[in-house]
Design a protein around this motif. Structure first.
Motif, PDB file in Angstrom:
ATOM      1  N   ALA A   2      23.821  76.288  -2.288  1.00 53.74           N
ATOM      2  CA  ALA A   2      24.152  75.148  -1.434  1.00 53.74           C
ATOM      3  C   ALA A   2      24.985  74.142  -2.204  1.00 53.74           C
ATOM      4  CB  ALA A   2      22.876  74.492  -0.926  1.00 53.74           C
ATOM      5  N   SER A   3      25.897  73.476  -1.498  1.00 49.64           N
ATOM      6  CA  SER A   3      26.732  72.458  -2.133  1.00 49.64           C
ATOM      7  C   SER A   3      25.878  71.250  -2.488  1.00 49.64           C
ATOM      8  CB  SER A   3      27.861  72.041  -1.192  1.00 49.64           C
ATOM      9  OG  SER A   3      28.674  73.142  -0.869  1.00 49.64           O
ATOM     10  N   PRO A   4      26.099  70.646  -3.646  1.00 48.11           N
ATOM     11  CA  PRO A   4      25.311  69.467  -4.021  1.00 48.11           C
ATOM     12  C   PRO A   4      25.624  68.296  -3.107  1.00 48.11           C
ATOM     13  CG  PRO A   4      27.122  69.816  -5.557  1.00 48.11           C
ATOM     14  CD  PRO A   4      27.075  71.020  -4.669  1.00 48.11           C
ATOM     15  N   ALA A   5      24.623  67.449  -2.895  1.00 49.64           N
ATOM     16  CA  ALA A   5      24.812  66.281  -2.047  1.00 49.64           C
ATOM     17  C   ALA A   5      25.722  65.280  -2.740  1.00 49.64           C
ATOM     18  CB  ALA A   5      23.463  65.645  -1.737  1.00 49.64           C
ATOM     19  N   VAL A   6      26.580  64.642  -1.959  1.00 50.29           N
ATOM     20  CA  VAL A   6      27.471  63.608  -2.474  1.00 50.29           C
ATOM     21  C   VAL A   6      27.032  62.284  -1.873  1.00 50.29           C
ATOM     22  CG1 VAL A   6      29.845  62.806  -2.662  1.00 50.29           C
ATOM     23  CG2 VAL A   6      29.361  65.256  -2.620  1.00 50.29           C
ATOM     24  N   THR A   7      26.813  61.299  -2.717  1.00 54.29           N
ATOM     25  CA  THR A   7      26.365  59.994  -2.231  1.00 54.29           C
ATOM     26  C   THR A   7      27.362  58.917  -2.628  1.00 54.29           C
ATOM     27  OG1 THR A   7      25.074  59.559  -4.242  1.00 54.29           O
ATOM     28  CG2 THR A   7      23.943  60.657  -2.425  1.00 54.29           C
ATOM     29  N   TYR A   8      27.352  57.842  -1.858  1.00 54.02           N
ATOM     30  CA  TYR A   8      28.216  56.703  -2.140  1.00 54.02           C
ATOM     31  C   TYR A   8      27.519  55.445  -1.660  1.00 54.02           C
ATOM     32  CZ  TYR A   8      32.090  53.444  -2.055  1.00 54.02           C
ATOM     33  OH  TYR A   8      32.883  52.341  -2.270  1.00 54.02           O
ATOM     34  N   SER A   9      27.549  54.400  -2.459  1.00 56.30           N
ATOM     35  CA  SER A   9      26.923  53.126  -2.106  1.00 56.30           C
ATOM     36  C   SER A   9      27.965  52.200  -1.499  1.00 56.30           C
ATOM     37  CB  SER A   9      26.303  52.469  -3.347  1.00 56.30           C
ATOM     38  OG  SER A   9      25.271  53.286  -3.887  1.00 56.30           O
ATOM     39  N   ILE A  10      27.698  51.731  -0.284  1.00 53.27           N
ATOM     40  CA  ILE A  10      28.617  50.854   0.431  1.00 53.27           C
ATOM     41  C   ILE A  10      28.720  49.503  -0.282  1.00 53.27           C
ATOM     42  CG2 ILE A  10      29.049  49.653   2.599  1.00 53.27           C
ATOM     43  CD1 ILE A  10      29.492  52.637   2.762  1.00 53.27           C
ATOM     44  N   LEU A  11      29.945  49.060  -0.477  1.00 53.33           N
ATOM     45  CA  LEU A  11      30.196  47.791  -1.156  1.00 53.33           C
ATOM     46  C   LEU A  11      30.477  46.654  -0.179  1.00 53.33           C
ATOM     47  CD1 LEU A  11      32.539  49.092  -4.007  1.00 53.33           C
ATOM     48  CD2 LEU A  11      30.071  48.696  -4.116  1.00 53.33           C
ATOM     49  N   SER A  12      30.997  46.999   0.997  1.00 51.62           N
ATOM     50  CA  SER A  12      31.393  45.965   1.958  1.00 51.62           C
ATOM     51  C   SER A  12      30.171  45.244   2.516  1.00 51.62           C
ATOM     52  CB  SER A  12      32.183  46.604   3.103  1.00 51.62           C
ATOM     53  OG  SER A  12      33.331  47.255   2.619  1.00 51.62           O
ATOM     54  N   PRO A  13      30.279  43.938   2.771  1.00 51.85           N
ATOM     55  CA  PRO A  13      29.139  43.169   3.282  1.00 51.85           C
ATOM     56  C   PRO A  13      28.862  43.468   4.749  1.00 51.85           C
ATOM     57  CG  PRO A  13      31.091  41.796   3.160  1.00 51.85           C
ATOM     58  CD  PRO A  13      31.461  43.116   2.521  1.00 51.85           C
ATOM     59  N   LEU A  14      27.580  43.370   5.110  1.00 48.03           N
ATOM     60  CA  LEU A  14      27.179  43.515   6.509  1.00 48.03           C
ATOM     61  C   LEU A  14      27.468  42.234   7.270  1.00 48.03           C
ATOM     62  CD1 LEU A  14      23.704  45.240   6.122  1.00 48.03           C
ATOM     63  CD2 LEU A  14      25.616  46.159   7.418  1.00 48.03           C
ATOM     64  N   SER A  15      27.753  42.408   8.563  1.00 47.47           N
ATOM     65  CA  SER A  15      27.916  41.232   9.415  1.00 47.47           C
ATOM     66  C   SER A  15      27.179  41.485  10.719  1.00 47.47           C
ATOM     67  CB  SER A  15      29.401  40.960   9.689  1.00 47.47           C
ATOM     68  OG  SER A  15      29.997  42.055  10.340  1.00 47.47           O
ATOM     69  N   LEU A  16      26.456  40.485  11.188  1.00 50.57           N
ATOM     70  CA  LEU A  16      25.702  40.624  12.432  1.00 50.57           C
ATOM     71  C   LEU A  16      26.670  40.639  13.604  1.00 50.57           C
ATOM     72  CD1 LEU A  16      22.870  40.797  13.636  1.00 50.57           C
ATOM     73  CD2 LEU A  16      22.933  38.303  13.889  1.00 50.57           C
ATOM     74  N   LEU A  37      37.798  60.096  -0.398  1.00 47.95           N
ATOM     75  CA  LEU A  37      38.094  60.677  -1.700  1.00 47.95           C
ATOM     76  C   LEU A  37      36.950  61.566  -2.180  1.00 47.95           C
ATOM     77  CD1 LEU A  37      39.994  60.792  -4.188  1.00 47.95           C
ATOM     78  CD2 LEU A  37      38.778  58.804  -5.074  1.00 47.95           C
ATOM     79  N   LEU A  38      35.715  61.135  -1.974  1.00 47.20           N
ATOM     80  CA  LEU A  38      34.546  61.865  -2.452  1.00 47.20           C
ATOM     81  C   LEU A  38      34.071  62.942  -1.478  1.00 47.20           C
ATOM     82  CD1 LEU A  38      32.515  58.844  -3.882  1.00 47.20           C
ATOM     83  CD2 LEU A  38      33.797  60.554  -5.181  1.00 47.20           C
ATOM     84  N   GLY A  39      34.618  62.928  -0.269  1.00 41.64           N
ATOM     85  CA  GLY A  39      34.192  63.917   0.720  1.00 41.64           C
ATOM     86  C   GLY A  39      32.833  63.607   1.321  1.00 41.64           C
ATOM     87  N   VAL A  40      32.502  62.328   1.469  1.00 39.40           N
ATOM     88  CA  VAL A  40      31.241  61.917   2.080  1.00 39.40           C
ATOM     89  C   VAL A  40      31.438  61.775   3.585  1.00 39.40           C
ATOM     90  CG1 VAL A  40      29.438  60.149   2.113  1.00 39.40           C
ATOM     91  CG2 VAL A  40      30.594  60.722  -0.030  1.00 39.40           C
ATOM     92  N   CYS A  41      30.473  62.255   4.355  1.00 42.14           N
ATOM     93  CA  CYS A  41      30.516  62.147   5.827  1.00 42.14           C
ATOM     94  C   CYS A  41      31.767  62.809   6.397  1.00 42.14           C
ATOM     95  CB  CYS A  41      30.430  60.687   6.267  1.00 42.14           C
ATOM     96  SG  CYS A  41      28.773  59.974   6.050  1.00 42.14           S
ATOM     97  N   THR A  42      31.974  64.060   6.017  1.00 39.41           N
ATOM     98  CA  THR A  42      33.107  64.807   6.556  1.00 39.41           C
ATOM     99  C   THR A  42      32.806  65.373   7.939  1.00 39.41           C
ATOM    100  OG1 THR A  42      32.334  66.773   5.372  1.00 39.41           O
ATOM    101  CG2 THR A  42      34.000  65.399   4.283  1.00 39.41           C
ATOM    102  N   PRO A 105      43.598  59.387   0.454  1.00 40.99           N
ATOM    103  CA  PRO A 105      43.634  60.563  -0.414  1.00 40.99           C
ATOM    104  C   PRO A 105      44.307  61.761   0.259  1.00 40.99           C
ATOM    105  CG  PRO A 105      41.466  59.539  -0.484  1.00 40.99           C
ATOM    106  CD  PRO A 105      42.222  58.872   0.617  1.00 40.99           C
ATOM    107  N   ILE A 106      45.041  62.525  -0.547  1.00 41.45           N
ATOM    108  CA  ILE A 106      45.763  63.703  -0.078  1.00 41.45           C
ATOM    109  C   ILE A 106      45.138  64.945  -0.707  1.00 41.45           C
ATOM    110  CG2 ILE A 106      48.003  64.881  -0.074  1.00 41.45           C
ATOM    111  CD1 ILE A 106      47.907  62.405   1.693  1.00 41.45           C
ATOM    112  N   GLN A 107      44.960  65.992   0.101  1.00 43.10           N
ATOM    113  CA  GLN A 107      44.378  67.214  -0.450  1.00 43.10           C
ATOM    114  C   GLN A 107      45.432  67.987  -1.245  1.00 43.10           C
ATOM    115  OE1 GLN A 107      44.167  70.810   2.289  1.00 43.10           O
ATOM    116  NE2 GLN A 107      43.509  69.206   3.709  1.00 43.10           N
TER     117      GLN A 107
END
Length: 229
Positions: A2-16, A37-42, A105-107
């Motif tokens: 199985a492909s390893p999981a790729v994670t990314y932490s969101i930097l942008s602030p939340l807004s209500l 770029l990281l292929g998260v949520c493809t 990003p370009i493949q």
């Protein structure tokens, strides 16, 4: 395996946004760019949100519990990449490399050389010289694409007195489908635009060297074969 999981932490602030809905704006230069770029949520099946305890608070300042949720609604990327404001970033006449900058990003595995055209003016029909690439190698680094020209194409440029001898006669045009982004969307075409002039032109300062020679003792002929014109 199985492909390893790729994670990314969101930097942008939340807004209500409204009531129980909180929204996050993902600037292309940071979060959205990095997700691509990281292929998260493809796809919807590969998109989960993990949040820590106290990541949110209700109107009474009660902290949220931690958890992980699959995406409820997933809207796939269907917008093709386009050249950024930098566009035709550089051309090195000596090494035969040109650099393009896109807005995402370009493949690296999709490249159609015949989709790139070099012109002495931004308008192809008014140009004194034109060249459509016949080959070359591509290396991508996120949104930057470096193309190493084929020997045939480089010699054609180096022997043409009207094409890419300096910054002022080195323009590019790009067909749709020459490149693809991480979601396999074709790039948008770019042509007939004065801003498609090369930004950094590096003159040919690479010295030629002798590859081989032929000596005909009967015809009294000496033929020298050099690495460049």
């Amino acid at each position: 395996a199985a492909s390893p999981a790729v994670t990314y932490s969101i930097l942008s602030p939340l807004s209500l946004q409204t009531g129980v809905i909180a929204s996050v704006s993902l600037p292309i230069a940071s979060d959205l760019y990095n997700l691509k770029l990281l292929g998260v949520c493809t796809s919807a099946a590969k998109c989960y949100l993990t949040f820590a305890r106290n990541a949110f608070q209700d109107v009474f300042s009660t902290p949220s519990a931690n958890g992980t949720l699959p995406v409820g609604t997933y809207i796939a990327d269907t917008v093709g990449p386009s050249l950024s404001n930098t566009k035709y970033a550089s051309f090195n006449l000596g090494t035969g490399t040109l650099v393009l900058e896109f807005n995402e990003p370009i493949q690296p595995l999709w490249f159609v050389p015949s989709g790139i055209h070099l012109n002495s003016l931004f308008s192809a029909k008014d140009s004194l010289a034109n060249l459509t690439l016949t080959g070359g190698l591509v290396v991508t680094n996120g949104r930057f694409v470096t193309i190493t020209l084929s020997t045939t194409d480089l010699i054609a440029i180096q022997t043409n007195p009207n094409l890419c001898t300096w910054r002022g006669n080195c323009y590019i045009a790009l067909d749709a489908g020459t490149f693809r982004d991480a979601s396999s969307n074709n790039n948008m075409a770019a042509s007939e635009d004065p801003s498609l002039i090369v930004l950094q032109f590096i003159a040919d300062n690479v010295r030629p060297f002798l590859l081989q020679y032929l000596l005909d003792m009967n015809a009294s002929v000496l033929v020298l074969n050099f690495s460049k014109p």
